[in-house]
Design a protein around this motif. Sequence first.
Motif, PDB file in Angstrom:
ATOM      1  N   ARG A   1       0.831  -1.195   0.000  1.00 48.13           N
ATOM      2  CA  ARG A   1       0.000   0.000   0.000  1.00 48.13           C
ATOM      3  C   ARG A   1       0.867   1.247   0.000  1.00 48.13           C
ATOM      4  O   ARG A   1       0.623   2.195  -0.742  1.00 48.13           O
ATOM      5  CB  ARG A   1      -0.936   0.020   1.213  1.00 48.13           C
ATOM      6  N   ALA A   2       1.942   1.249   0.779  1.00 52.39           N
ATOM      7  CA  ALA A   2       2.837   2.405   0.825  1.00 52.39           C
ATOM      8  C   ALA A   2       3.508   2.609  -0.538  1.00 52.39           C
ATOM      9  O   ALA A   2       3.654   3.751  -1.003  1.00 52.39           O
ATOM     10  CB  ALA A   2       3.883   2.210   1.917  1.00 52.39           C
ATOM     11  N   SER A   3       3.891   1.535  -1.188  1.00 48.65           N
ATOM     12  CA  SER A   3       4.507   1.623  -2.511  1.00 48.65           C
ATOM     13  C   SER A   3       3.521   2.188  -3.528  1.00 48.65           C
ATOM     14  O   SER A   3       3.864   3.056  -4.332  1.00 48.65           O
ATOM     15  CB  SER A   3       4.991   0.243  -2.940  1.00 48.65           C
ATOM     16  N   LEU A   4       2.288   1.671  -3.488  1.00 50.56           N
ATOM     17  CA  LEU A   4       1.258   2.191  -4.389  1.00 50.56           C
ATOM     18  C   LEU A   4       0.971   3.667  -4.108  1.00 50.56           C
ATOM     19  O   LEU A   4       0.770   4.454  -5.040  1.00 50.56           O
ATOM     20  CB  LEU A   4      -0.029   1.383  -4.268  1.00 50.56           C
ATOM     21  N   GLN A   5       0.978   4.041  -2.850  1.00 49.56           N
ATOM     22  CA  GLN A   5       0.732   5.430  -2.476  1.00 49.56           C
ATOM     23  C   GLN A   5       1.846   6.316  -3.042  1.00 49.56           C
ATOM     24  O   GLN A   5       1.579   7.397  -3.577  1.00 49.56           O
ATOM     25  CB  GLN A   5       0.663   5.575  -0.952  1.00 49.56           C
ATOM     26  N   ALA A   6       3.096   5.853  -2.945  1.00 50.13           N
ATOM     27  CA  ALA A   6       4.217   6.637  -3.472  1.00 50.13           C
ATOM     28  C   ALA A   6       4.097   6.780  -4.989  1.00 50.13           C
ATOM     29  O   ALA A   6       4.317   7.884  -5.538  1.00 50.13           O
ATOM     30  CB  ALA A   6       5.538   5.968  -3.097  1.00 50.13           C
ATOM     31  N   GLU A   7       3.754   5.702  -5.668  1.00 47.42           N
ATOM     32  CA  GLU A   7       3.602   5.778  -7.115  1.00 47.42           C
ATOM     33  C   GLU A   7       2.429   6.681  -7.487  1.00 47.42           C
ATOM     34  O   GLU A   7       2.513   7.463  -8.435  1.00 47.42           O
ATOM     35  CB  GLU A   7       3.410   4.392  -7.705  1.00 47.42           C
ATOM     36  N   TYR A   8       1.364   6.580  -6.723  1.00 41.32           N
ATOM     37  CA  TYR A   8       0.224   7.473  -6.965  1.00 41.32           C
ATOM     38  C   TYR A   8       0.661   8.928  -6.819  1.00 41.32           C
ATOM     39  O   TYR A   8       0.314   9.775  -7.637  1.00 41.32           O
ATOM     40  CB  TYR A   8      -0.915   7.164  -5.983  1.00 41.32           C
ATOM     41  N   ASP A   9       1.427   9.224  -5.784  1.00 34.71           N
ATOM     42  CA  ASP A   9       1.883  10.604  -5.569  1.00 34.71           C
ATOM     43  C   ASP A   9       2.721  11.096  -6.748  1.00 34.71           C
ATOM     44  O   ASP A   9       2.585  12.253  -7.185  1.00 34.71           O
ATOM     45  CB  ASP A   9       2.680  10.699  -4.273  1.00 34.71           C
ATOM     46  N   LEU A  10       3.592  10.236  -7.280  1.00 32.58           N
ATOM     47  CA  LEU A  10       4.395  10.613  -8.445  1.00 32.58           C
ATOM     48  C   LEU A  10       3.516  10.869  -9.669  1.00 32.58           C
ATOM     49  O   LEU A  10       3.703  11.861 -10.393  1.00 32.58           O
ATOM     50  CB  LEU A  10       5.422   9.525  -8.756  1.00 32.58           C
ATOM     51  N   LEU A  11       2.566   9.975  -9.906  1.00 37.25           N
ATOM     52  CA  LEU A  11       1.660  10.153 -11.041  1.00 37.25           C
ATOM     53  C   LEU A  11       0.788  11.398 -10.866  1.00 37.25           C
ATOM     54  O   LEU A  11       0.509  12.112 -11.842  1.00 37.25           O
ATOM     55  CB  LEU A  11       0.796   8.912 -11.228  1.00 37.25           C
ATOM     56  N   ASN A  12       0.389  11.638  -9.653  1.00 35.46           N
ATOM     57  CA  ASN A  12      -0.414  12.833  -9.368  1.00 35.46           C
ATOM     58  C   ASN A  12       0.395  14.079  -9.669  1.00 35.46           C
ATOM     59  O   ASN A  12      -0.117  15.031 -10.285  1.00 35.46           O
ATOM     60  CB  ASN A  12      -0.874  12.801  -7.915  1.00 35.46           C
ATOM     61  N   GLN A  13       1.661  14.099  -9.258  1.00 36.06           N
ATOM     62  CA  GLN A  13       2.520  15.256  -9.538  1.00 36.06           C
ATOM     63  C   GLN A  13       2.707  15.420 -11.043  1.00 36.06           C
ATOM     64  O   GLN A  13       2.670  16.518 -11.553  1.00 36.06           O
ATOM     65  CB  GLN A  13       3.890  15.081  -8.831  1.00 36.06           C
ATOM     66  N   MET A  14       2.863  14.299 -11.779  1.00 34.79           N
ATOM     67  CA  MET A  14       3.018  14.351 -13.219  1.00 34.79           C
ATOM     68  C   MET A  14       1.774  14.954 -13.855  1.00 34.79           C
ATOM     69  O   MET A  14       1.849  15.771 -14.770  1.00 34.79           O
ATOM     70  CB  MET A  14       3.281  12.946 -13.772  1.00 34.79           C
ATOM     71  N   SER A  15       0.601  14.549 -13.349  1.00 36.83           N
ATOM     72  CA  SER A  15      -0.641  15.079 -13.928  1.00 36.83           C
ATOM     73  C   SER A  15      -0.776  16.575 -13.645  1.00 36.83           C
ATOM     74  O   SER A  15      -1.272  17.338 -14.475  1.00 36.83           O
ATOM     75  CB  SER A  15      -1.848  14.315 -13.416  1.00 36.83           C
ATOM     76  N   LEU A  16      -0.319  17.014 -12.467  1.00 41.48           N
ATOM     77  CA  LEU A  16      -0.354  18.437 -12.144  1.00 41.48           C
ATOM     78  C   LEU A  16       0.597  19.211 -13.054  1.00 41.48           C
ATOM     79  O   LEU A  16       0.279  20.329 -13.496  1.00 41.48           O
ATOM     80  CB  LEU A  16      -0.001  18.653 -10.662  1.00 41.48           C
ATOM     81  N   ASP A  17       1.749  18.633 -13.323  1.00 43.04           N
ATOM     82  CA  ASP A  17       2.707  19.289 -14.210  1.00 43.04           C
ATOM     83  C   ASP A  17       2.122  19.415 -15.616  1.00 43.04           C
ATOM     84  O   ASP A  17       2.338  20.414 -16.311  1.00 43.04           O
ATOM     85  CB  ASP A  17       4.015  18.498 -14.264  1.00 43.04           C
ATOM     86  N   LEU A  18       1.407  18.387 -16.069  1.00 41.90           N
ATOM     87  CA  LEU A  18       0.787  18.425 -17.382  1.00 41.90           C
ATOM     88  C   LEU A  18      -0.330  19.466 -17.458  1.00 41.90           C
ATOM     89  O   LEU A  18      -0.577  20.038 -18.518  1.00 41.90           O
ATOM     90  CB  LEU A  18       0.240  17.059 -17.753  1.00 41.90           C
ATOM     91  N   ALA A  19      -0.973  19.704 -16.342  1.00 49.48           N
ATOM     92  CA  ALA A  19      -2.097  20.646 -16.328  1.00 49.48           C
ATOM     93  C   ALA A  19      -1.618  22.103 -16.457  1.00 49.48           C
ATOM     94  O   ALA A  19      -2.372  22.973 -16.822  1.00 49.48           O
ATOM     95  CB  ALA A  19      -2.912  20.471 -15.064  1.00 49.48           C
ATOM     96  N   ARG A  20      -0.379  22.351 -16.194  1.00 51.29           N
ATOM     97  CA  ARG A  20       0.125  23.735 -16.242  1.00 51.29           C
ATOM     98  C   ARG A  20       0.328  24.216 -17.625  1.00 51.29           C
ATOM     99  O   ARG A  20       0.546  23.759 -18.589  1.00 51.29           O
ATOM    100  CB  ARG A  20       1.448  23.825 -15.487  1.00 51.29           C
TER     101      ARG A  20
END
Length: 181
Positions: free
Chosen positions: A162-181
């Motif tokens: 779960r912690a690993s998935l959470q970390a990967e989710y956080d990275l993907l979330n940051q990537m999506s935020l970067d794309l939104a800019r």
Amino acid sequence: MKSPIAWSIVLLALWLGGCASVSTDPREGGLAGGIKGLSTGAYDARIREREDRLAVLRQVQGELETERDDLEYTKAQRKQKVAAERARVRRMNRDIAALNRRVDSLSASANRNDQRVRTLRTRVPQIQSQSARLQSDLDALEGSGLGDSEADLRRAQLEQQRASLQAEYDLLNQMSLDLAR
């Protein structure tokens, strides 16, 4: 011929001699056993022996009750841990679903050939699948017994996943935020 007193003495002697082999157990010895048990102290000894056994049994019962209470407490703690992990997985599933919706939105507005969008598109469903398996594994742990080190190890592994998935989710979330800019 002997006198009736002599016969009485002989009979009394025979009777008293017979008492020597009479059991002191009140269920077996009858009146003679009762007299012998009282006079020799065998009854008092039996009472003390039974009281001692009763005290030992009560002590063992107390220890078993304490152990049962400890086990119930441990079970309740483990149940709380599993419930907390389930709540984290549910939150993560909601966040993943929101990320998926954001990716869909970005995909429609962004360049479809952008490698980062494709990465998000392929990785988010994989994370959702892993999260569903993690939820299923947590559900399987629900009925595990107490003191089961394999269940504890499995729960620790699931927490790590779960912690690993959470970390990967956080990275993907940051990537999506970067794309939104």
